[in-house]
Design an enzyme around this catalytic site. Structure first.
Site, PDB file in Angstrom:
ATOM      1  N   ALA A  11     123.424 -43.552  20.396  1.00 10.86           N
ATOM      2  CA  ALA A  11     124.488 -42.621  20.795  1.00 10.86           C
ATOM      3  C   ALA A  11     125.595 -42.609  19.750  1.00 10.86           C
ATOM      4  O   ALA A  11     126.780 -42.541  20.066  1.00 10.86           O
ATOM      5  CB  ALA A  11     125.032 -43.008  22.178  1.00 10.86           C
ATOM      6  N   GLN A  13     126.706 -41.045  15.713  1.00 15.26           N
ATOM      7  CA  GLN A  13     127.127 -39.724  15.228  1.00 15.26           C
ATOM      8  C   GLN A  13     126.059 -38.671  15.489  1.00 15.26           C
ATOM      9  O   GLN A  13     126.356 -37.583  15.991  1.00 15.26           O
ATOM     10  CB  GLN A  13     127.398 -39.791  13.722  1.00 15.26           C
ATOM     11  CG  GLN A  13     128.565 -40.689  13.349  1.00 15.26           C
ATOM     12  CD  GLN A  13     129.887 -39.983  13.561  1.00 15.26           C
ATOM     13  OE1 GLN A  13     130.189 -39.534  14.670  1.00 15.26           O
ATOM     14  NE2 GLN A  13     130.668 -39.879  12.516  1.00 15.26           N
ATOM     15  N   ILE A  14     124.806 -38.983  15.104  1.00 18.62           N
ATOM     16  CA  ILE A  14     123.744 -37.987  15.312  1.00 18.62           C
ATOM     17  C   ILE A  14     123.416 -37.889  16.808  1.00 18.62           C
ATOM     18  O   ILE A  14     123.262 -36.794  17.341  1.00 18.62           O
ATOM     19  CB  ILE A  14     122.472 -38.318  14.494  1.00 18.62           C
ATOM     20  CG1 ILE A  14     122.799 -38.354  12.992  1.00 18.62           C
ATOM     21  CG2 ILE A  14     121.368 -37.296  14.773  1.00 18.62           C
ATOM     22  CD1 ILE A  14     121.624 -38.676  12.090  1.00 18.62           C
ATOM     23  N   ARG A  89     118.496 -51.964   0.266  1.00 26.32           N
ATOM     24  CA  ARG A  89     117.586 -51.150   1.051  1.00 26.32           C
ATOM     25  C   ARG A  89     116.708 -52.045   1.919  1.00 26.32           C
ATOM     26  O   ARG A  89     116.378 -51.725   3.044  1.00 26.32           O
ATOM     27  CB  ARG A  89     116.735 -50.311   0.096  1.00 26.32           C
ATOM     28  CG  ARG A  89     116.103 -49.124   0.748  1.00 26.32           C
ATOM     29  CD  ARG A  89     115.126 -48.461  -0.178  1.00 26.32           C
ATOM     30  NE  ARG A  89     114.089 -49.405  -0.560  1.00 26.32           N
ATOM     31  CZ  ARG A  89     113.112 -49.122  -1.417  1.00 26.32           C
ATOM     32  NH1 ARG A  89     113.064 -47.955  -1.989  1.00 26.32           N
ATOM     33  NH2 ARG A  89     112.192 -50.020  -1.699  1.00 26.32           N
ATOM     34  N   ASN A  96     116.552 -52.355  10.730  1.00 23.51           N
ATOM     35  CA  ASN A  96     116.086 -51.187  11.478  1.00 23.51           C
ATOM     36  C   ASN A  96     114.630 -51.318  11.925  1.00 23.51           C
ATOM     37  O   ASN A  96     114.229 -50.737  12.935  1.00 23.51           O
ATOM     38  CB  ASN A  96     116.318 -49.912  10.664  1.00 23.51           C
ATOM     39  CG  ASN A  96     117.788 -49.511  10.686  1.00 23.51           C
ATOM     40  OD1 ASN A  96     118.581 -50.097  11.413  1.00 23.51           O
ATOM     41  ND2 ASN A  96     118.161 -48.515   9.894  1.00 23.51           N
ATOM     42  N   ARG A 152     119.050 -27.788   3.592  1.00 20.28           N
ATOM     43  CA  ARG A 152     120.020 -27.941   2.486  1.00 20.28           C
ATOM     44  C   ARG A 152     119.623 -27.043   1.320  1.00 20.28           C
ATOM     45  O   ARG A 152     120.467 -26.333   0.760  1.00 20.28           O
ATOM     46  CB  ARG A 152     120.055 -29.409   2.039  1.00 20.28           C
ATOM     47  CG  ARG A 152     120.768 -30.281   3.043  1.00 20.28           C
ATOM     48  CD  ARG A 152     120.820 -31.733   2.633  1.00 20.28           C
ATOM     49  NE  ARG A 152     121.663 -32.480   3.562  1.00 20.28           N
ATOM     50  CZ  ARG A 152     121.444 -33.731   3.930  1.00 20.28           C
ATOM     51  NH1 ARG A 152     120.410 -34.405   3.446  1.00 20.28           N
ATOM     52  NH2 ARG A 152     122.264 -34.326   4.777  1.00 20.28           N
ATOM     53  N   HIS A 176     111.435 -38.904   2.379  1.00 19.05           N
ATOM     54  CA  HIS A 176     112.857 -38.567   2.480  1.00 19.05           C
ATOM     55  C   HIS A 176     113.639 -39.496   1.555  1.00 19.05           C
ATOM     56  O   HIS A 176     114.278 -40.433   1.969  1.00 19.05           O
ATOM     57  CB  HIS A 176     113.303 -38.749   3.931  1.00 19.05           C
ATOM     58  CG  HIS A 176     114.726 -38.381   4.161  1.00 19.05           C
ATOM     59  ND1 HIS A 176     115.244 -37.158   3.834  1.00 19.05           N
ATOM     60  CD2 HIS A 176     115.756 -39.075   4.707  1.00 19.05           C
ATOM     61  CE1 HIS A 176     116.520 -37.126   4.178  1.00 19.05           C
ATOM     62  NE2 HIS A 176     116.853 -38.275   4.694  1.00 19.05           N
TER      63      HIS A 176
END
Ligand code: TXD
Length: 319
Positions: A11, A13-14, A89, A96, A152, A176
């Site tokens: 929940a 920003q995105i 990274r 994650n 974009r 990506h």
């Protein structure tokens, strides 16, 4: 008919933007999940209170437990941490990946029939991990990146040509990352391919090259401006387009990170390719012809994705 149920895992920003757009588009009722207490509840209530003014009907529930996602038709995952200064990274991947294992377990237990869209970075590896951890069929788990990267590209082209964004089409394939593959030959205005527009004097090859480069670095451009986070409006809008195609069986042909089993000569990994999304999830993976230069760019992108997956397998050999 009952409204669809859309669960948003994360929940931030995105996630918050997804919750608002889901309501505005009346795609269904929303369950907003986060590990932080109060945030999903607060954002849900805030958006629900905007609904009488904006004029849409949707039920909002903010939650901290997975039971509430039971029976969800669509799940969009943004859970995780963003990359902070000083974090490699690999550090990001490590954290994650654990989040994807938790989220995957929650989906497996409560919503195994859902169509799942992963947004969390590093995208191509996280969607792979989420599919493994959830055990859902590969045609029901996709990653969002190509719609955003193509949007974009489309916006930059529309701005260059001073034409409506609606008439600009563009395709970005591959992983990506900075080595994504914006396909110039398959992009253009109202059916006129970009190379023809160069010949017609609408723009120059140098300007097209600069736009391709700007597209590749599009995420970084926003991070540099915002300083405290990454893009969220355009990523959320892109995922909503994918969710709507599934829920309304629109059969949109969208660039998404999809699981490849032999397509493009690749097997067992997720990569950004043109995908048909309908009520059956990923109904078709479209193999377009690539020239030698495009193929070389795709190969480079594939090598980066494979490296990320190898790192995941090292951290979590069970996946
Ligand atoms: O094209 C793309 N795929 C992307 C990806 C474009 C832009 C940003 N992209 C990635 O999306 C970004 O690198 C992040 O990995 C995700 C989410 O981005 P957002 O800007 O929404 O990040 P936030 O605001 O930090 O939100 C993440 C939320 C936050 O509220 C945390 O509390 C929550 O995730 N979080 C969790 N939720 C559930 N379960 C667990 N374990 C968890 N850990 C953190």
């Amino acid at each position: 008919m009952a409204r669809a149920k859309i669960a948003l895992i994360g929940a931030g920003q995105i996630g918050g933007t997804l919750a608002l757009l889901t309501g505005l588009k009346e795609l269904g009722d929303i369950v907003l999940f986060d590990v932080v207490e109060g945030v999903p509840q607060g954002k849900s209530l805030d958006i629900a209170e905007a609904s009488p003014v904006l004029g849409f009907d949707a039920a909002y529930t903010g939650v901290n437990s997975y039971e509430a996602i039971a029976g969800a038709d669509v799940i969009i995952v943004t859970a995780g941490v963003p990359r902070k200064p000083g974090m490699s990274r690999s550090d990001l991947l490590d954290i994650n990946l654990k989040v994807m294992q938790q989220v995957g377990a929650g989906i497996k237990e409560y919503a195994p029939d859902a169509f799942v869209i992963c947004i969390t970075n590093p995208l191509d590896a996280m969607v792979w991990a989420l599919q493994k951890a959830s055990g859902l069929p590969t045609n029901k788990v996709v990653g969002m990146a190509g719609v955003l990267d193509s949007a974009r590209f489309r916006y930059f082209l529309a701005d260059e040509f001073k034409v409506s964004v609606e008439d600009v089409t563009a395709f970005v394939l591959g992983g990506h990352g900075d080595d994504m593959v914006p396909l110039v030959r398959y992009s253009g205005v109202a059916g006129i391919p970009l190379p023809d527009l160069v010949k017609m004097g609408w723009t120059t090859q140098e300007k097209v090259d600069a736009i391709v480069e700007r597209t590749r670095k599009g995420g970084g451009e926003i991070v540099n401006l915002l300083k405290t986070g990454s893009a969220f409006y355009a990523p959320a809008a892109s995922a909503i387009e994918m969710a709507a195609s599934y829920l309304r069986d629109k059969k949109r042909l969208l660039p998404c990170a999809a699981y490849l089993s032999g397509e493009y000569g690749l097997d067992g990994l997720y990569l950004g390719v043109p995908v048909l999304i309908g009520a059956g999830g990923v109904e078709k993976i479209v193999e377009i012809a690539l020239d030698a230069n495009e193929q070389a760019m795709l190969d480079k992108s594939v090598a980066s994705v494979k490296e990320l997956i190898a790192e995941c397998q090292k951290i979590a050999p069970g996946l």
